[in-house]
Design a protein around this motif. Structure first.
Motif, mmCIF file in Angstrom:
data_model
loop_
_atom_site.group_PDB
_atom_site.id
_atom_site.type_symbol
_atom_site.label_atom_id
_atom_site.label_comp_id
_atom_site.label_asym_id
_atom_site.label_seq_id
_atom_site.Cartn_x
_atom_site.Cartn_y
_atom_site.Cartn_z
ATOM 1 N N SER A 115 -25.657 -33.660 -40.474
ATOM 2 C CA SER A 115 -24.757 -33.820 -41.611
ATOM 3 C C SER A 115 -23.563 -32.872 -41.488
ATOM 4 O O SER A 115 -23.617 -31.873 -40.758
ATOM 5 C CB SER A 115 -25.502 -33.554 -42.929
ATOM 6 O OG SER A 115 -26.001 -32.228 -42.951
ATOM 7 N N PRO A 116 -22.466 -33.168 -42.207
ATOM 8 C CA PRO A 116 -21.287 -32.296 -42.181
ATOM 9 C C PRO A 116 -21.559 -30.956 -42.858
ATOM 10 O O PRO A 116 -22.377 -30.852 -43.772
ATOM 11 C CB PRO A 116 -20.237 -33.096 -42.964
ATOM 12 C CG PRO A 116 -20.736 -34.486 -42.997
ATOM 13 C CD PRO A 116 -22.220 -34.398 -42.980
ATOM 14 N N VAL A 117 -20.848 -29.927 -42.400
ATOM 15 C CA VAL A 117 -20.952 -28.576 -42.946
ATOM 16 C C VAL A 117 -19.550 -28.078 -43.269
ATOM 17 O O VAL A 117 -18.604 -28.267 -42.494
ATOM 18 C CB VAL A 117 -21.618 -27.606 -41.946
ATOM 19 C CG1 VAL A 117 -21.758 -26.221 -42.555
ATOM 20 C CG2 VAL A 117 -22.969 -28.125 -41.519
ATOM 21 N N ASN A 118 -19.415 -27.424 -44.427
ATOM 22 C CA ASN A 118 -18.155 -26.788 -44.811
ATOM 23 C C ASN A 118 -18.380 -25.277 -44.920
ATOM 24 O O ASN A 118 -19.444 -24.837 -45.361
ATOM 25 C CB ASN A 118 -17.665 -27.313 -46.162
ATOM 26 C CG ASN A 118 -17.402 -28.809 -46.139
ATOM 27 O OD1 ASN A 118 -16.394 -29.265 -45.644
ATOM 28 N ND2 ASN A 118 -18.351 -29.577 -46.661
ATOM 29 N N ASN A 119 -17.373 -24.499 -44.517
ATOM 30 C CA ASN A 119 -17.509 -23.059 -44.679
ATOM 31 C C ASN A 119 -16.163 -22.431 -45.053
ATOM 32 O O ASN A 119 -15.088 -22.934 -44.711
ATOM 33 C CB ASN A 119 -18.066 -22.397 -43.422
ATOM 34 C CG ASN A 119 -17.043 -22.189 -42.336
ATOM 35 O OD1 ASN A 119 -16.736 -23.121 -41.594
ATOM 36 N ND2 ASN A 119 -16.506 -20.977 -42.228
ATOM 37 N N LEU A 120 -16.254 -21.330 -45.784
ATOM 38 C CA LEU A 120 -15.092 -20.556 -46.209
ATOM 39 C C LEU A 120 -15.406 -19.086 -45.968
ATOM 40 O O LEU A 120 -16.428 -18.585 -46.437
ATOM 41 C CB LEU A 120 -14.790 -20.810 -47.690
ATOM 42 C CG LEU A 120 -13.636 -20.015 -48.308
ATOM 43 C CD1 LEU A 120 -12.305 -20.437 -47.680
ATOM 44 C CD2 LEU A 120 -13.593 -20.235 -49.819
ATOM 45 N N ASP A 121 -14.528 -18.401 -45.218
ATOM 46 C CA ASP A 121 -14.769 -16.998 -44.864
ATOM 47 C C ASP A 121 -13.565 -16.142 -45.241
ATOM 48 O O ASP A 121 -12.418 -16.571 -45.107
ATOM 49 C CB ASP A 121 -15.002 -16.829 -43.356
ATOM 50 C CG ASP A 121 -16.218 -17.582 -42.860
ATOM 51 O OD1 ASP A 121 -17.072 -17.934 -43.693
ATOM 52 O OD2 ASP A 121 -16.311 -17.812 -41.648
ATOM 53 N N SER A 155 -19.031 -14.862 -46.106
ATOM 54 C CA SER A 155 -19.070 -16.270 -45.725
ATOM 55 C C SER A 155 -19.779 -17.115 -46.775
ATOM 56 O O SER A 155 -20.781 -16.678 -47.354
ATOM 57 C CB SER A 155 -19.810 -16.451 -44.387
ATOM 58 O OG SER A 155 -19.194 -15.732 -43.355
ATOM 59 N N TYR A 156 -19.237 -18.308 -46.968
ATOM 60 C CA TYR A 156 -19.904 -19.324 -47.787
ATOM 61 C C TYR A 156 -20.058 -20.569 -46.924
ATOM 62 O O TYR A 156 -19.078 -21.073 -46.360
ATOM 63 C CB TYR A 156 -19.089 -19.643 -49.029
ATOM 64 C CG TYR A 156 -19.595 -20.864 -49.776
ATOM 65 C CD1 TYR A 156 -20.831 -20.863 -50.403
ATOM 66 C CD2 TYR A 156 -18.825 -22.026 -49.839
ATOM 67 C CE1 TYR A 156 -21.304 -21.978 -51.073
ATOM 68 C CE2 TYR A 156 -19.278 -23.146 -50.514
ATOM 69 C CZ TYR A 156 -20.523 -23.111 -51.126
ATOM 70 O OH TYR A 156 -20.985 -24.221 -51.783
ATOM 71 N N ASN A 184 -26.719 -23.913 -49.956
ATOM 72 C CA ASN A 184 -25.558 -23.060 -50.191
ATOM 73 C C ASN A 184 -25.914 -21.658 -49.708
ATOM 74 O O ASN A 184 -26.825 -21.027 -50.257
ATOM 75 C CB ASN A 184 -25.199 -22.994 -51.679
ATOM 76 C CG ASN A 184 -24.780 -24.334 -52.233
ATOM 77 O OD1 ASN A 184 -23.612 -24.665 -52.300
ATOM 78 N ND2 ASN A 184 -25.764 -25.136 -52.647
ATOM 79 N N LEU A 185 -25.223 -21.159 -48.688
ATOM 80 C CA LEU A 185 -25.499 -19.839 -48.142
ATOM 81 C C LEU A 185 -24.332 -18.902 -48.436
ATOM 82 O O LEU A 185 -23.165 -19.253 -48.199
ATOM 83 C CB LEU A 185 -25.721 -19.900 -46.631
ATOM 84 C CG LEU A 185 -27.162 -20.120 -46.141
ATOM 85 C CD1 LEU A 185 -27.756 -21.388 -46.748
ATOM 86 C CD2 LEU A 185 -27.219 -20.174 -44.627
#
Length: 236
Positions: free
Chosen positions: A65-71, A84-85, A113-114
């Motif tokens: 599945s797709p993954v999104n991240n914001l750092d 990181s999220y 959600n990490l």
């Protein structure tokens, strides 16, 4: 109240000042694809909060599945820190069960959600000779992160908030003065998603856990995901 706002504003201004002088503070937005490691599913039926059936899988599959991240990342020379999220959803399906009885459904959905605090270190890039010209425009880095993971399962109950961690390796390439392109490989570990229902609950819920493997840090922190990311990094 006013003093707290002034303190927060002062911290922001200070960080921006550091970023301007040393080019170290940046925001990253990434998108990628995760491949889950082997998982075990537990289809559990309760009557008034009492466990009546516990049907465990001997084989289950989970979807890519797709993954999104914001750092938000800060570098000081070769040492860095990041907040990181990381977010993704994926489906699981029970294929075989340990008992002759099977549940009335075999599919479930989980959302992860990490929130992680990462330690980073700049390093070389394999098979590429280091030169003075590419030290800032092209570099590699590795990192380790610890934090919490929030997991929701459907069908399920309350959110599960447990420890999580990651290992990563990335390559950063400067496109323009403040804009860079990056690629990362992340090894994500999430906690088992197990929650006891309230005394009034009657129905099915699905719990998840990772399958045992030799290098797991804890018996319940072993749900693995392998993530490849690409994205853009903007220096503030």
């Amino acid at each position: 109240m006013i003093s707290k706002k002034m303190l927060a504003a002062s911290v922001v201004i200070y960080l921006l000042t550091i970023s301007t002088g040393f080019c170290q503070l940046s925001v990253s937005v990434g998108y990628g694809l995760q491949c889950p490691g082997r998982q075990d599913l537990k289809f559990r039926y309760y009557e008034n909060g009492v466990l009546v059936k516990n049907l465990k899988t001997s084989k289950a599959i989970s979807s890519w599945s797709p993954v999104n991240n914001l750092d938000l990342t800060y570098w000081h020379k070769k040492i860095g820190f990041a907040v990181s999220y990381v977010y993704w959803k994926n489906d699981g399906k029970g294929i075989k069960f340990l008992s002759s009885e099977i549940p009335p459904f075999k599919h479930m959905e989980q959302a992860r959600n990490l929130f992680l605090l990462d330690f980073l270190h700049k390093t070389g890039i394999p098979f590429i000779q280091k030169t003075k010209d590419n030290s800032e425009s092209l570099y590699g880095y590795w990192g380790v992160g610890v934090g919490v993971g929030i997991t929701e399962t459907t069908p399920g109950l309350e959110k599960s908030i447990k420890p999580a961690m990651q290992l990563l390796y990335g390559v950063n390439y400067k496109l323009y003065k403040r804009l860079s392109l990056f690629a990362e490989a992340r090894y994500l570990l999430a906690h088992d998603a197990d929650n006891a229902p309230p005394l009034t609950f009657t129905g099915w819920k699905v719990d998840t856990s990772g399958h045992p493997f030799p290098l797991r840090p804890h018996p319940h922190l072993d749900t693995r995901f392998y993530d490849l990311q690409v994205g853009l990094r903007f220096r503030l």
